[in-house]
Write a protein that holds these residues in place. Sequence first.
Motif, PDB file in Angstrom:
ATOM      1  N   GLY A 108      -0.027  11.486  17.868  1.00  0.00           N
ATOM      2  CA  GLY A 108      -0.540  10.137  17.624  1.00  0.00           C
ATOM      3  C   GLY A 108      -1.738  10.125  16.700  1.00  0.00           C
ATOM      4  O   GLY A 108      -1.847   9.284  15.793  1.00  0.00           O
ATOM      5  N   GLU A 109      -2.640  11.086  16.901  1.00  0.00           N
ATOM      6  CA  GLU A 109      -3.851  11.160  16.053  1.00  0.00           C
ATOM      7  C   GLU A 109      -3.492  11.568  14.616  1.00  0.00           C
ATOM      8  O   GLU A 109      -4.098  11.089  13.655  1.00  0.00           O
ATOM      9  CB  GLU A 109      -4.867  12.138  16.654  1.00  0.00           C
ATOM     10  CG  GLU A 109      -5.506  11.647  17.943  1.00  0.00           C
ATOM     11  CD  GLU A 109      -6.128  10.262  17.805  1.00  0.00           C
ATOM     12  OE1 GLU A 109      -6.874  10.019  16.834  1.00  0.00           O
ATOM     13  OE2 GLU A 109      -5.844   9.405  18.668  1.00  0.00           O
ATOM     14  N   LEU A 110      -2.516  12.476  14.485  1.00  0.00           N
ATOM     15  CA  LEU A 110      -2.065  12.859  13.135  1.00  0.00           C
ATOM     16  C   LEU A 110      -1.488  11.643  12.408  1.00  0.00           C
ATOM     17  O   LEU A 110      -1.746  11.433  11.216  1.00  0.00           O
ATOM     18  CB  LEU A 110      -1.009  13.971  13.223  1.00  0.00           C
ATOM     19  CG  LEU A 110      -1.508  15.374  13.612  1.00  0.00           C
ATOM     20  CD1 LEU A 110      -0.340  16.319  13.818  1.00  0.00           C
ATOM     21  CD2 LEU A 110      -2.446  15.949  12.549  1.00  0.00           C
ATOM     22  N   LEU A 111      -0.729  10.827  13.138  1.00  0.00           N
ATOM     23  CA  LEU A 111      -0.155   9.610  12.540  1.00  0.00           C
ATOM     24  C   LEU A 111      -1.243   8.597  12.195  1.00  0.00           C
ATOM     25  O   LEU A 111      -1.161   7.900  11.190  1.00  0.00           O
ATOM     26  CB  LEU A 111       0.851   8.976  13.505  1.00  0.00           C
ATOM     27  CG  LEU A 111       2.233   9.631  13.559  1.00  0.00           C
ATOM     28  CD1 LEU A 111       3.056   9.057  14.690  1.00  0.00           C
ATOM     29  CD2 LEU A 111       2.969   9.444  12.241  1.00  0.00           C
ATOM     30  N   ARG A 112      -2.286   8.540  13.035  1.00  0.00           N
ATOM     31  CA  ARG A 112      -3.397   7.608  12.775  1.00  0.00           C
ATOM     32  C   ARG A 112      -4.092   7.959  11.455  1.00  0.00           C
ATOM     33  O   ARG A 112      -4.426   7.093  10.655  1.00  0.00           O
ATOM     34  CB  ARG A 112      -4.392   7.664  13.937  1.00  0.00           C
ATOM     35  CG  ARG A 112      -5.184   6.359  14.125  1.00  0.00           C
ATOM     36  CD  ARG A 112      -6.235   6.523  15.198  1.00  0.00           C
ATOM     37  NE  ARG A 112      -5.675   6.790  16.511  1.00  0.00           N
ATOM     38  CZ  ARG A 112      -5.274   5.835  17.351  1.00  0.00           C
ATOM     39  NH1 ARG A 112      -5.345   4.567  17.001  1.00  0.00           N
ATOM     40  NH2 ARG A 112      -4.795   6.151  18.536  1.00  0.00           N
ATOM     41  N   GLU A 113      -4.283   9.277  11.254  1.00  0.00           N
ATOM     42  CA  GLU A 113      -4.916   9.731   9.991  1.00  0.00           C
ATOM     43  C   GLU A 113      -3.967   9.501   8.806  1.00  0.00           C
ATOM     44  O   GLU A 113      -4.397   9.107   7.727  1.00  0.00           O
ATOM     45  CB  GLU A 113      -5.270  11.230  10.093  1.00  0.00           C
ATOM     46  CG  GLU A 113      -6.333  11.561  11.129  1.00  0.00           C
ATOM     47  CD  GLU A 113      -7.652  10.849  10.844  1.00  0.00           C
ATOM     48  OE1 GLU A 113      -8.080  10.829   9.668  1.00  0.00           O
ATOM     49  OE2 GLU A 113      -8.247  10.308  11.797  1.00  0.00           O
ATOM     50  N   ALA A 114      -2.672   9.772   9.057  1.00  0.00           N
ATOM     51  CA  ALA A 114      -1.682   9.603   7.984  1.00  0.00           C
ATOM     52  C   ALA A 114      -1.605   8.140   7.550  1.00  0.00           C
ATOM     53  O   ALA A 114      -1.429   7.844   6.359  1.00  0.00           O
ATOM     54  CB  ALA A 114      -0.313  10.089   8.457  1.00  0.00           C
ATOM     55  N   GLU A 115      -1.779   7.227   8.497  1.00  0.00           N
ATOM     56  CA  GLU A 115      -1.713   5.797   8.192  1.00  0.00           C
ATOM     57  C   GLU A 115      -2.796   5.411   7.171  1.00  0.00           C
ATOM     58  O   GLU A 115      -2.554   4.632   6.238  1.00  0.00           O
ATOM     59  CB  GLU A 115      -1.878   4.986   9.478  1.00  0.00           C
ATOM     60  CG  GLU A 115      -1.654   3.495   9.283  1.00  0.00           C
ATOM     61  CD  GLU A 115      -1.858   2.709  10.572  1.00  0.00           C
ATOM     62  OE1 GLU A 115      -1.444   1.541  10.586  1.00  0.00           O
ATOM     63  OE2 GLU A 115      -2.425   3.249  11.538  1.00  0.00           O
ATOM     64  N   GLN A 116      -3.990   5.986   7.347  1.00  0.00           N
ATOM     65  CA  GLN A 116      -5.094   5.684   6.420  1.00  0.00           C
ATOM     66  C   GLN A 116      -4.791   6.223   5.019  1.00  0.00           C
ATOM     67  O   GLN A 116      -5.102   5.582   4.010  1.00  0.00           O
ATOM     68  CB  GLN A 116      -6.399   6.280   6.946  1.00  0.00           C
ATOM     69  CG  GLN A 116      -6.876   5.606   8.229  1.00  0.00           C
ATOM     70  CD  GLN A 116      -8.116   6.280   8.807  1.00  0.00           C
ATOM     71  OE1 GLN A 116      -8.779   7.065   8.131  1.00  0.00           O
ATOM     72  NE2 GLN A 116      -8.424   5.975  10.058  1.00  0.00           N
ATOM     73  N   LEU A 117      -4.195   7.432   4.982  1.00  0.00           N
ATOM     74  CA  LEU A 117      -3.862   8.022   3.674  1.00  0.00           C
ATOM     75  C   LEU A 117      -2.748   7.228   2.987  1.00  0.00           C
ATOM     76  O   LEU A 117      -2.766   7.055   1.758  1.00  0.00           O
ATOM     77  CB  LEU A 117      -3.433   9.482   3.849  1.00  0.00           C
ATOM     78  CG  LEU A 117      -4.542  10.443   4.322  1.00  0.00           C
ATOM     79  CD1 LEU A 117      -3.959  11.797   4.673  1.00  0.00           C
ATOM     80  CD2 LEU A 117      -5.612  10.602   3.243  1.00  0.00           C
ATOM     81  N   ILE A 118      -1.779   6.756   3.783  1.00  0.00           N
ATOM     82  CA  ILE A 118      -0.695   5.921   3.226  1.00  0.00           C
ATOM     83  C   ILE A 118      -1.284   4.642   2.627  1.00  0.00           C
ATOM     84  O   ILE A 118      -0.858   4.171   1.564  1.00  0.00           O
ATOM     85  CB  ILE A 118       0.348   5.579   4.321  1.00  0.00           C
ATOM     86  CG1 ILE A 118       1.119   6.829   4.762  1.00  0.00           C
ATOM     87  CG2 ILE A 118       1.302   4.476   3.863  1.00  0.00           C
ATOM     88  CD1 ILE A 118       2.188   7.316   3.827  1.00  0.00           C
ATOM     89  N   ALA A 119      -2.280   4.073   3.323  1.00  0.00           N
ATOM     90  CA  ALA A 119      -2.933   2.844   2.826  1.00  0.00           C
ATOM     91  C   ALA A 119      -3.629   3.087   1.485  1.00  0.00           C
ATOM     92  O   ALA A 119      -3.805   2.162   0.685  1.00  0.00           O
ATOM     93  CB  ALA A 119      -3.933   2.344   3.860  1.00  0.00           C
ATOM     94  N   GLN A 120      -4.030   4.360   1.241  1.00  0.00           N
ATOM     95  CA  GLN A 120      -4.676   4.717  -0.043  1.00  0.00           C
ATOM     96  C   GLN A 120      -3.648   5.151  -1.097  1.00  0.00           C
ATOM     97  O   GLN A 120      -3.993   5.767  -2.093  1.00  0.00           O
ATOM     98  CB  GLN A 120      -5.683   5.852   0.187  1.00  0.00           C
ATOM     99  CG  GLN A 120      -6.866   5.450   1.063  1.00  0.00           C
ATOM    100  CD  GLN A 120      -7.675   6.658   1.511  1.00  0.00           C
ATOM    101  OE1 GLN A 120      -7.672   7.702   0.857  1.00  0.00           O
ATOM    102  NE2 GLN A 120      -8.372   6.520   2.641  1.00  0.00           N
TER     103      GLN A 120
END
Length: 422
Positions: A108-120
């Motif tokens: 879940g935490e890996l996906l949370r970080e990935a979400e921010q990178l996807i937004a960038q």
Amino acid sequence: MAALMGPQTQGMLQEGATESKGENARMASFVGALAIADLVKSTLGPKGMDKILQSMGRGQEVTVTNDGATILKSVYLDNPAAKVLQDISKVQDDEVGDGTTSVVVLAGELLREAEQLIAQKVHPMTIIAGFREAEAVAKAELAGAAFSHAEHPETFRKDLLNIAKTTLSSKILTADKEHFAELAVEAISRLKGSGNLDAIHLIKKTGGALKDSFLDEGFILDKKIGVGQPKRITDAKVLIANTPMDTDKIKIYGARVRVDSMAKVGEIEAAEKEKMREKCQKIIKHGINCFINRQLIYNFPEEIFADAGVMAIEHADFDGIERLALVLGGEIASTFDHPDDVKLGHCKQIEEIMIGEDKLIHFSGVALGEACTIVLRGASSHILEEADRSLHDALCVLNETVKEPRCLYGGGWPELRMARAI
């Protein structure tokens, strides 16, 4: 051509199906997976809290647990990403036995970080490549920091005790973790590296306190001995069976029998009884002094066994007789025409014992020397169910440690090592 693509795809899908693409599909996956991670996050660690789950079925059973796999198994999910996390937790439970919450929270935490990178606007493949590189670095760091005391039995036993205590620290058994760590290590030590957890039998009996739980060398079956039969047998030869023993009752389904007198009914009954008597004699001819059946044994065959001095135990559940066959070194039989082909079970003594207010059957000196039974005591069925899950997790982890004896320090030390290396 581009204009035609939409309607064509719509036509291919089943009626009522929906299709989401691009940003919307990605967002739905993130939201579902993060919701599941947040659901179990509060149960993690020594300060983790329990969840109360109520079944939607007819009985509306209540489960109190902080085991990640049990919680996720009980929750109905329709989000595909959330289902993937549910499967991760199930695989972790099957393969290792513990860490079911940790894997979901980490994912879940890996996906949370990935979400921010996807937004960038970072491409998903770039993010995955970074994760894989970080995984390789973290694994190498842990492998370098690991230590093993497998060559020194005394030190290795202390390591096993500490690992058991760490596992139990976040469970309901944390107040008595010293006692239960000893029980778990003793049970695993008896396996002598075979890794056969089926040889460890857990029995739950309400009454007493958790610390009254104990380990017994041998096998305990949660059943009673039949009426008028010997309560204790030494040098037992056991036939384990899965066969109907109720043909002394007339059961002719889908057929009508017309008779002109009650004497004819008596003749049919006598024929049925004779058939059952022959079956019982075939069983007794195996040279046994104990007969254990998965199905019911009715009064007439029970009487025949009692006259022959054979202890008869009925309705031993399937899990019980499967484990009993393994422990006694026998096989489950369903036909009795060829006694030479049937493998009997053996043990030194069978006797009736009392635990709390219940009578149980104790098999000692069993063929599989590593077999043992852990009897769990507790105030209520909810406490016992959770204690069973907790102790099972500890046994699974210790079993894995015996196979792969490399250890690491706990308390966040591995996480900090990995973080520094990455």
